[in-house]
Design a protein around this motif. Structure first.
Motif, short mmCIF file in Angstrom:
data_model
loop_
_atom_site.label_atom_id
_atom_site.label_comp_id
_atom_site.label_asym_id
_atom_site.label_seq_id
_atom_site.Cartn_x
_atom_site.Cartn_y
_atom_site.Cartn_z
N GLN A 6 0.85 -1.19 0.00
CA GLN A 6 0.00 0.00 0.00
C GLN A 6 0.89 1.25 0.00
O GLN A 6 1.24 1.80 1.03
N THR B 170 -14.41 -2.62 -0.74
CA THR B 170 -15.20 -1.50 -0.23
C THR B 170 -14.40 -0.20 -0.19
O THR B 170 -14.99 0.88 0.01
N ARG B 171 -13.11 -0.25 -0.39
CA ARG B 171 -12.29 0.97 -0.40
C ARG B 171 -12.21 1.61 -1.79
O ARG B 171 -11.46 2.56 -1.99
N ARG C 205 -4.95 3.03 0.10
CA ARG C 205 -6.00 2.91 1.12
C ARG C 205 -7.37 3.16 0.49
O ARG C 205 -8.35 2.48 0.82
N ASN C 206 -7.44 4.15 -0.39
CA ASN C 206 -8.68 4.46 -1.11
C ASN C 206 -8.39 4.63 -2.59
O ASN C 206 -7.37 5.22 -2.97
N THR C 207 -9.29 4.14 -3.42
CA THR C 207 -9.24 4.40 -4.86
C THR C 207 -10.54 5.08 -5.25
O THR C 207 -11.63 4.54 -5.02
N ARG D 127 -20.32 4.65 -1.23
CA ARG D 127 -19.37 4.23 -2.25
C ARG D 127 -19.69 4.83 -3.61
O ARG D 127 -18.82 4.89 -4.48
N ARG E 296 -9.99 9.53 4.60
CA ARG E 296 -11.23 8.82 4.31
C ARG E 296 -12.02 9.58 3.26
O ARG E 296 -11.99 10.81 3.21
N ASN F 120 -4.21 7.71 -1.18
CA ASN F 120 -5.33 7.76 -2.12
C ASN F 120 -4.83 7.69 -3.55
O ASN F 120 -3.81 8.31 -3.89
N TYR G 281 -14.32 3.76 -4.61
CA TYR G 281 -15.46 4.66 -4.66
C TYR G 281 -15.65 5.18 -6.09
O TYR G 281 -14.68 5.35 -6.82
#
Length: 325
Positions: free
Chosen positions: A190, A264-265, A221-223, A315, A309, A194, A267
């Motif tokens: 990771q 779930t990470r 962590r987030n896409t 999502r 976050r 983002n 969006y």
């Protein structure tokens, strides 16, 4: 402004610290080497090499995060890439001072006439694929620098984010796949807080397990996928890809094909409400409009970087247009 490029310099291909370098935009050959540089003015570039480059980033104020910017199709260094990078930096600063430092990653592409769109598109697609190999080396250089015993005494803990626009998403996808499969036994750590994919010129199912884009999801962590159904560049991309027998709809036009198949990470953010206000093709809608009003994408990106976050937590989100300037 610090930047990294795999464009071929007009001078010797051999790197040398503190040399002035320049680039011929008609030469779109993809260099096997990377050049770590600083822009001191328009068309004024100095090569500083990777060790000094990473050292400069480490010395930034502790709270400043990195926002790597991978530009899209048909963009050259001057005026396109640096102008957009400066706009992005200014807009992020206006939202939250000292939140990020924008660092462009520049790959070689054409900027010829509209009449040559198809040929330029295919040439740029080839350059984007080849550039993935070069920028995977950047990840390797960073990893080597980070693991150096001298750095371990005071490790670099700076958070990194990356924004890939249009065909820049193809560069990112190829870079991460190359690095994971050839240098990390198929594993992707990771690396980023983002990953922001804006108007991504990729197949809309590419982030799913078993597809090459899974490494994008694993790297962050987030896409966050920003898309617009009336992005006029996306249908042109789909038509151009018929040559390569790729008929899938584009991620930047529909968002992920099936969000339920993704972690779930991941969006999706619908930008239909305003994309054509910020760019007549509805494609570069992540900056500001002619009146200096920031795109809603700026606030959304800044919030994700600042808090780590994506907000709201849904999502699938529809962003609304800002008031007219």
């Amino acid at each position: 402004m610090l930047f990294v490029t795999n464009r071929t310099p007009e001078q010797s291909a051999r790197s040398r610290t503190n040399r002035n370098i320049s680039f011929d935009y008609q030469n779109t050959a993809v260099s096997q080497y990377l050049y770590f540089c600083e822009r001191t003015g328009q068309d004024q570039y100095t090569e500083i090499k990777s060790k000094a480059f990473f050292g400069r980033l480490k010395q930034l104020p502790e709270k400043v995060q990195l926002l790597l910017y991978v530009h899209g199709f048909n963009n050259n260094m001057e005026p396109d890439v640096f102008t957009n990078a400066e706009r992005l930096q200014r807009l992020m600063d206006a939202h939250s001072p000292e939140l990020v430092l924008v660092v462009p990653l520049i790959w070689p592409c054409d900027d010829d006439s509209v009449a040559a769109f198809a040929d330029d598109y295919w040439d740029d697609q080839d350059a984007a694929d080849a550039s993935g190999l070069a920028f995977s080396r950047m990840l390797g250089k960073f990893d080597d620098w980070r693991r150096d015993p001298a750095q371990q005494q005071e490790p670099c803990l700076r958070r990194m984010n990356i924004l890939a626009h249009s065909m820049g998403s193809r560069v990112l996808n190829n870079a991460l796949r190359e690095w994971a499969e050839k240098h990390s036994a198929g594993n992707m750590p990771q690396l980023f807080r983002n990953v922001f994919l804006v108007a991504a010129d990729l197949e809309n199912e590419i982030l799913e397990q078993g597809k090459s884009g899974r490494y994008i999801v694993d790297s962050a962590r987030n896409t966050v996928v920003y898309f617009a159904s009336d992005d006029y560049a996306m249908p042109a991309s789909k038509i151009a890809n018929v040559r390569h027998k790729v008929l899938s709809r584009r991620l930047g036009m529909t968002g992920p094909e099936d969000l339920t198949k993704l972690p779930t990470r991941v969006y999706e953010v619908d930008c239909d409400d305003f994309n054509n206000r910020f760019d007549r093709k509805g494609h570069a809608y992540f900056l500001d409009d002619a009146h200096g009003v920031a795109s809603p994408v700026i606030e959304h990106i800044a919030a994700a970087i600042d808090g780590g976050r994506v907000s709201p937590a849904n999502r699938s989100v529809v962003l609304v247009a800002p008031p007219a300037g």
